[in-house]
Design an enzyme around this catalytic site. Sequence first.
Site, short mmCIF file in Angstrom:
data_model
loop_
_atom_site.label_atom_id
_atom_site.label_comp_id
_atom_site.label_asym_id
_atom_site.label_seq_id
_atom_site.Cartn_x
_atom_site.Cartn_y
_atom_site.Cartn_z
N HIS A 133 38.27 -64.10 -27.67
CA HIS A 133 37.92 -62.67 -27.35
C HIS A 133 39.16 -61.86 -26.61
CE1 HIS A 133 35.72 -59.72 -24.58
NE2 HIS A 133 34.64 -60.09 -25.38
N ASP A 210 38.01 -70.20 -21.63
CA ASP A 210 37.23 -69.04 -21.64
C ASP A 210 35.84 -69.64 -21.86
OD1 ASP A 210 35.30 -67.06 -22.20
OD2 ASP A 210 36.62 -65.94 -23.61
N GLN A 213 30.82 -68.33 -23.44
CA GLN A 213 29.58 -68.70 -24.35
C GLN A 213 29.25 -69.91 -24.28
OE1 GLN A 213 28.36 -66.32 -26.23
NE2 GLN A 213 29.71 -64.78 -25.70
N LYS A 236 25.64 -63.73 -18.64
CA LYS A 236 25.36 -64.39 -19.79
C LYS A 236 24.81 -65.76 -19.53
CE LYS A 236 29.71 -62.97 -22.38
NZ LYS A 236 29.29 -61.68 -22.92
N CYS A 378 34.60 -57.57 -29.87
CA CYS A 378 35.97 -57.74 -28.98
C CYS A 378 36.72 -58.71 -29.53
CB CYS A 378 35.77 -57.97 -27.64
SG CYS A 378 34.69 -56.50 -26.77
#
Lengths: 420, 163
Positions: A133, A210, A213, A236, A378
């Site tokens: 991202h 990261d 997700q 999220k 993104c």
Amino acid sequence: MAVTPPAGTAPLNVEALRKDFPLLTRTVHGRPIVYLDSASSALQPRSVIDAMTAYYETTHANVHRGVYATAEAATALYERARVVAGRFIGAPSPAHEIVFTKNTTESLNLVAHSWGRANLRAGDAILLTEMEHHANIVPWMILSEEIGGLDIRYIPIDGDGRLALDDLDALVDGVKLVGISAMSNVLGTIPPVARVAEAAHRAGAIVVVDGAQLVPHAPVDVTALGADFLAFSAHKTMGPTGIGVLWGRAALLDAMGPFLGGGGMILDVKLDSFRPAPPPARFEAGTPPIAEAVGLTAAIQYLSDIGIDRIRAHELALTNHALARLDEKLGADCRVFGPPAGPDRGGVMSLAYRDVHAHDLAQVLDQFGVCVRPGHHCAKPLMRKLGVQATARASLSLFSDEHDIEVLIEGLLEAGRLFG
Amino acid sequence: MADLEELYREIILDHYRSPRNRGELDSPPAHRVEGFNPLCGDEVVISMLVEDGKVADLKIAGSGCSISQSSASLMSAAVKGKPVGEVRQLISTFKGMMSIHEAALEHDHDGDGSDEPVEIDLDKLGELAALQGVVKFPVRIKCATLSWNALAQGLDEVAAEVS
């Protein structure tokens, strides 16, 4: 990384769980909402909304300042959220190692700013992946401009949207840092982070993960992953917007300079100097997102009560079902990017349907009450690699079901008729 | 699906499927300008030949959604061969139509969209009036105005080169 749920995991009662989400009761254009955009932002269960309301109605005060009863209570709730968030990802020392930020993006910027400035010099190499991202690319580019040029390298993706790791040792050779998404927000790919981290550590690099997700959708343990930093967002994870999490290994956090300056992050300030507070306060200048921390606690509680293993099993099964149904009903007209159905794939499906532009697909789907995200997500370097300008992304949640997939297909067919 | 039909009128779909004035002119002598929508990645490339105070020729390249691409095609058909002054007027009329929604939001504090609409002479827009359905979909307004903003920028750049 294969995230396979334990055998015999009890299935979710989705019909009952859907009742926990007030927003799912509304209609859009006269049709029940079909929310397939949790990868962008998840919906909140009633318990999260109630916890935040109760906090504002009974407890609110600034934290780490007052000595009155509600201020003590607010501080306790805020610090409890740190422990809850840390335990959720297996942090060895949550009270010390969890930093609250605004979101994943700010968490990654914090690492680039505070760790990067202290540890990277002009000419140093760092390794990212082609499926990152922008939040795990641009902060490093900004840092690169500031310090006179980093050598930013990328792990390529293969034709299936997996990381191409055949030359992993060569890729990590000589790099100081590896930045890697634990699950692609475009492809759904769940790469073998632990394997990459092991190679990175052998090469003397640190590993920034990261987790935006993966953390909301599968069991994550920072130690098992081999992460040195891991970031995720509350919104999220079925919590509120406005609060993100950065976990960092204590020794790394201790050696880093501050991020933003202001109240709360200092030990002492004189007219000509200041002394920073120890972590995590060092990185939390100003009044933090307190009600949001309370909401995050409630969200993690909600997910943990259901069981993140069961959530993963549900979403994996539904992803497999969705990929099969899309193929069955739409065939070659519908292209889904990313790996085929399987344990190294999360519930994110980026679609191209015939040659209908993603924006037009999303617009038609909206008329069916279906919420998907059109655009480049993104991740423009990845979109270039895939050779597309935009995709329409449908992403699953614990409350998604087979009916949602049928409505999605119905909408895609209508878009095909309109633009055919 | 009444709203959708209003957005995707036949004339829009026609220009999307069969875009007019597609391609690029040699630059130089043509002036080249790019428009870019960072939100969705839509892009439009206009190459235009301004001679004797007229947009003597122009071509459109780039890719994107039906609204951005049909708007660019409709625009090319409407401005090709027209005097620059007239083209600027058309840009301003078109952007006026597209800002009706914004104007309504500013005036309408109840958010029910019942406020008086801004007066725009749709007759002057001819086929372009087909794009007025877009104002009901505020996110898409940027798609519709992408090529028009690029055209305005291009005309400004050409004027600056001449002076």
